[in-house]
Design a protein around this motif. Structure first.
Motif, mmCIF file in Angstrom:
data_model
loop_
_atom_site.group_PDB
_atom_site.id
_atom_site.type_symbol
_atom_site.label_atom_id
_atom_site.label_comp_id
_atom_site.label_asym_id
_atom_site.label_seq_id
_atom_site.Cartn_x
_atom_site.Cartn_y
_atom_site.Cartn_z
ATOM 1 N N SER A 207 7.994 12.230 -12.894
ATOM 2 C CA SER A 207 7.477 10.798 -12.850
ATOM 3 C C SER A 207 6.426 11.071 -11.559
ATOM 4 O O SER A 207 5.611 9.941 -11.505
ATOM 5 N N LYS A 208 6.319 11.762 -10.793
ATOM 6 C CA LYS A 208 5.503 11.896 -9.643
ATOM 7 C C LYS A 208 4.239 12.658 -9.877
ATOM 8 O O LYS A 208 3.290 12.721 -9.240
ATOM 9 N N LEU A 209 3.701 12.732 -11.380
ATOM 10 C CA LEU A 209 2.704 13.483 -11.655
ATOM 11 C C LEU A 209 1.569 12.228 -11.665
ATOM 12 O O LEU A 209 0.444 12.688 -11.249
ATOM 13 N N LEU B 71 -5.935 14.184 -2.836
ATOM 14 C CA LEU B 71 -6.831 13.701 -1.778
ATOM 15 C C LEU B 71 -6.381 13.755 -0.380
ATOM 16 O O LEU B 71 -7.152 13.977 0.556
ATOM 17 N N ARG B 72 -4.967 13.901 -0.468
ATOM 18 C CA ARG B 72 -4.562 14.222 1.114
ATOM 19 C C ARG B 72 -4.932 15.541 1.589
ATOM 20 O O ARG B 72 -5.304 15.891 2.773
ATOM 21 N N GLY B 73 -5.072 16.474 0.650
ATOM 22 C CA GLY B 73 -5.261 17.803 0.957
ATOM 23 C C GLY B 73 -7.027 17.757 1.608
ATOM 24 O O GLY B 73 -7.236 18.515 2.458
ATOM 25 N N ALA C 146 9.490 15.229 6.302
ATOM 26 C CA ALA C 146 10.829 15.419 6.878
ATOM 27 C C ALA C 146 11.941 15.332 5.638
ATOM 28 O O ALA C 146 12.803 16.097 5.802
ATOM 29 N N ARG C 147 11.794 14.484 4.610
ATOM 30 C CA ARG C 147 12.708 14.711 3.480
ATOM 31 C C ARG C 147 13.037 15.963 3.053
ATOM 32 O O ARG C 147 14.004 16.472 2.696
ATOM 33 N N TYR C 148 11.697 16.700 2.790
ATOM 34 C CA TYR C 148 11.636 17.977 2.083
ATOM 35 C C TYR C 148 12.584 18.922 2.951
ATOM 36 O O TYR C 148 12.933 19.959 2.593
ATOM 37 N N VAL D 265 15.030 18.373 5.469
ATOM 38 C CA VAL D 265 16.148 18.218 5.555
ATOM 39 C C VAL D 265 16.903 18.671 4.115
ATOM 40 O O VAL D 265 17.869 19.455 4.236
ATOM 41 N N LYS D 266 16.044 18.446 2.902
ATOM 42 C CA LYS D 266 16.450 19.205 1.903
ATOM 43 C C LYS D 266 16.682 20.543 1.919
ATOM 44 O O LYS D 266 17.647 21.202 1.386
ATOM 45 N N CYS D 267 15.695 21.290 2.357
ATOM 46 C CA CYS D 267 15.574 22.777 2.354
ATOM 47 C C CYS D 267 16.470 23.346 3.363
ATOM 48 O O CYS D 267 17.286 24.054 3.068
ATOM 49 N N GLY E 219 0.874 -1.179 0.126
ATOM 50 C CA GLY E 219 0.049 -0.085 -0.110
ATOM 51 C C GLY E 219 0.794 1.200 -0.015
ATOM 52 O O GLY E 219 0.764 2.199 -0.858
ATOM 53 N N THR E 220 1.913 1.176 1.044
ATOM 54 C CA THR E 220 2.626 2.320 1.202
ATOM 55 C C THR E 220 3.711 2.570 -0.152
ATOM 56 O O THR E 220 3.819 3.412 -0.661
ATOM 57 N N PHE E 221 4.350 1.236 -0.436
ATOM 58 C CA PHE E 221 5.479 1.544 -1.378
ATOM 59 C C PHE E 221 5.043 1.383 -2.811
ATOM 60 O O PHE E 221 4.800 0.104 -3.355
#
Ligand SMILES: CCCCC/C=C\C/C=C\C/C=C\C=C\C(=O)SCCNC(=O)CCNC(=O)[C@H](O)C(C)(C)COP(=O)(O)OP(=O)(O)OC[C@H]1O[C@@H](n2cnc3c(N)ncnc32)[C@H](O)[C@@H]1OP(=O)(O)O
Ligand SMILES: Cc1cc2nc3c(=O)[nH]c(=O)nc-3n(C[C@H](O)[C@H](O)[C@H](O)COP(=O)(O)OP(=O)(O)OC[C@H]3O[C@@H](n4cnc5c(N)ncnc54)[C@H](O)[C@@H]3O)c2cc1C
Length: 572
Positions: free
Chosen positions: A185-187, A195-197, A346-348, A350-352, A58-60
């Motif tokens: 690729s994430k489109l 939906l999360r929104g 968190a990934r975003y 750390v990048k910022c 589901g997640t991956f």
């Protein structure tokens, strides 16, 4: 029509048709494909499911096993479930309701895999609703809640669909099997961001419902003696009851306003993306993932606090609170499991943080990361000032993001691979991301109450609610604020006293604040939260309708109890 289907209850699940299937066509289909399917979906001439999750994944999403293999000789895709774990599992409406599904499958063409893409597949006959050839369907069985929704399973045995059934707005496959890359690729994941929104608003509405029920009931319910000889008080007069309910009430408003921001952001960023500007996608993904995770988790906990604050009657289905809790619990898992989503944020971050360290000026919801002073400036703060409270939350978040990122850098400097360093710091990363989202919710709440067009008396009440929400967050997470001396023990004591004052200040407006959600009794479905407050009469009526009361002596007496009693008496 949809409402009718919705109320059909058992076995009919059309929610996902509206919130996932139809938006996927809107967001991922070409104009040509929209002409073919969108109006059918909008008019409920077809009913769809969003079939992405499988029994094994589901997640991956990149690990999904369902395949869509292009056959250039017939210009068709062959949809197949190669393993048991590739069985589509969980999609709402898939079991018995939907006759179409957007199926997420690994796209293969010319022997190469291009990753997960969405395909339109008819799964049931439009004539007799029987499964189409090669398609096996069913319901996955009873769940914690929402059992009126037929979350189902589906298996595909080399089911052939036309090439044109690949949703090709972003990526496409030409007739000869050539794959054309999408801008990102994430489109293919964009409908999940949407939906999360929407889950942020679902959380706000759920917490609004729970606080409406609990606050109204707390004005009806009288219990114990506050002073000897005095009449039993409304339980809402107890400070502990206010401490349970008012922070949840404030959070409902905070999340409601956060969902306004989310909706506005989604519209403006996807608008830019339509013009080819993908620059906002990363921030949109990070914000929607973090807000979904944070608001649904706080909401689920908050609903259970409201349930407990209603005592025994809160535990009855008559209250509506167990069902609300079950629904909110689903929001924590569905559409991106909360931990996984917060790790995306968190990934975003750390990048910022790394970009800010390299001198880049940050913008948007992470701008504060570069603006906040690393060294704490201790001192007597005005803990009732909204600006002071917002700054405290931003300092806390910046410190925790910096700490988690530096910890990770330290692990890598010791020779750990990035992935191992990430995993060994992921608890710190999660807490930092939660602090970031919390600071966003506080800032957005403060900005909204200061700018929303309302009369000043309403603004005063909303400001008190925002102060209450912020002060509650500081006292609940005091250690985070004390750690580097940014706040002192005296500041935390001041925050606690202001919080007590806010509880008393909000009390007179509590019923008006929940009435303002304007949730009809038919939506609340709660005897305790009835607008007319006639709880006890309706509780009795509700109980009398219990199936167990259809007969005075239940059949189980004759089957089990009577012989059991008889045999025990015979032994005396
Ligand atoms: C009380 C009332 C309630 C009533 C309701 C009751 C019941 C009903 C409740 C719920 C049911 C309703 C609907 C449910 C529907 C569903 O559940 S549909 C299925 C949802 N499934 C998911 O959400 C799957 C989650 N997993 C993923 O999204 C991805 O696998 C994940 C993001 C975790 C990882 O993706 P991966 O490709 O492996 O990416 P990386 O982590 O490696 O990151 C690579 C880069 O891609 C960026 N990125 C990832 N996702 C997105 C995205 N969506 N948009 C944009 N960018 C994305 C990521 O940030 C990385 O970028 P950088 O490399 O860092 O730059
Ligand atoms: C009510 C409901 C309705 C649903 N409706 C739909 C639908 O309509 N369509 C659809 O396609 N799906 C639907 N789903 C499925 C839902 O999207 C998945 O259950 C959800 O994405 C979680 O994935 P999972 O079940 O694989 O959880 P898992 O990922 O297996 O979670 C198990 C644990 O593993 C942890 N974990 C997993 N990966 C990581 C990681 N990288 N780092 C750290 N921890 C990790 C998680 O945090 C969690 O604690 C629905 C689910 C529910 C409950």
């Amino acid at each position: 029509m949809a409402a009718a289907l919705q109320t059909l209850g058992g076995g009919i699940g059309i929610t996902l048709h509206w919130i996932a299937f139809t938006p996927t066509i809107e967001q991922q289909a070409t104009e040509e494909q929209k002409k073919k399917w969108l109006k059918l979906a909008q008019d409920v001439a077809i009913v769809g499911a969003y079939a992405q999750t499988e029994m094994g994944h589901g997640t991956f999403v990149r690990g999904l096993e369902t395949t869509a293999t292009y056959d250039p000789s017939t210009q068709e895709f062959v949809i197949n479930s190669p393993t048991l774990t590739s069985t589509k599992w969980w999609p709402g409406g898939l079991g018995k309701t939907a006759n179409h599904a957007t199926v997420m499958a690994q796209l293969y063409t010319r022997g190469k895999c291009y990753g997960p893409h969405n395909f339109m597949v008819q799964i049931r006959s439009l004539e007799n609703h029987q499964p189409c050839p090669g398609v096996t369907l069913g319901d996955i069985g009873p769940k914690m809640e929402s059992n009126g929704n037929d979350n189902g399973f589906a298996r595909f045995d080399h089911v052939r669909i036309p090439r044109e059934n690949m949703l090709m707005k972003f990526a496409r496959v030409e007739a000869d099997g050539t794959y054309v890359q999408p801008p990102s690729s994430k489109l293919a994941y964009s409908n999940m961001v949407y939906l999360r929104g929407t889950f942020v608003m679902s959380a706000a509405q759920a917490l609004a419902s729970a606080t409406t029920i609990a606050v109204r009931y707390s004005c009806v319910r009288r219990q114990s003696e506050m002073k000897p000889g005095e009449p039993e008080p409304q339980i809402l007069e107890y400070q502990t009851q206010q401490y349970k309910l008012f922070p949840q009430l404030a959070a409902a408003y905070a999340f409601w306003f956060a969902s306004w921001f989310m909706t506005q952001q989604h519209g403006s960023i996807t608008g830019s993306m339509e013009k080819g500007d993908m620059s906002g996608l990363a921030e949109l993904h990070a914000l929607s993932a973090g807000l979904k995770s944070y608001t649904t988790a706080v909401t689920a906990r908050g609903i259970d606090v409201c349930r407990m604050a209603c005592g025994g009657h809160g535990y009855s289905h008559a209250s509506g609170l167990p069902a609300l809790f079950g629904g909110a619990a689903a929001l924590c898992t569905a559409e991106g499991e909360n931990t996984v989503m917060m790790l995306q944020t968190a990934r975003y971050l750390v990048k910022c943080f790394a970009q800010s360290q390299a001198g880049k000026r940050l913008t948007g919801t992470v701008a504060y990361l570069s603006a906040v002073q690393p060294s704490p400036v201790a001192g007597n703060r005005n803990m009732s000032d909204l600006g002071t409270l917002v700054a405290a939350f931003q300092h806390r978040a910046a410190r925790m993001v910096r700490h988690a990122a530096m910890q990770m850098q330290g692990e890598m400097q010791k020779g750990k691979a990035r992935e191992d360093a990430w995993n060994s710091c992921s608890v710190l990363l999660i807490k930092a991301a939660e602090a970031h989202v919390h600071s966003f919710v506080v800032r957005n709440f403060a900005e909204t109450v200061q700018t929303v067009e309302v009369d000043e008396s309403v603004r005063a009440v909303l400001t008190s609610l925002c102060q209450l929400y912020s002060l509650y967050g500081i006292t609940e997470h005091a250690g985070d604020f004390l750690k580097d001396g940014y706040l002192t023990g005296r500041d935390i004591d001041a925050a606690s006293s202001h919080l007590s004052a806010m509880l008393a200040r909000v009390r007179p407006d509590a019923v008006a604040l929940v009435d303002a959600f304007d949730l009809h009794d038919k939506i609340l479905r709660s005897v305790l939260g009835r607008y007319d407050g006639r709880v006890y009469e309706h509780l009795y009526e509700w109980a009398k309708k219990s199936p167990l009361n259809k007969s005075e002596v239940h059949e189980s007496y004759y089957k089990y109890l009577q012989p059991f009693l008889k045999s025990n008496r015979a032994k005396l």
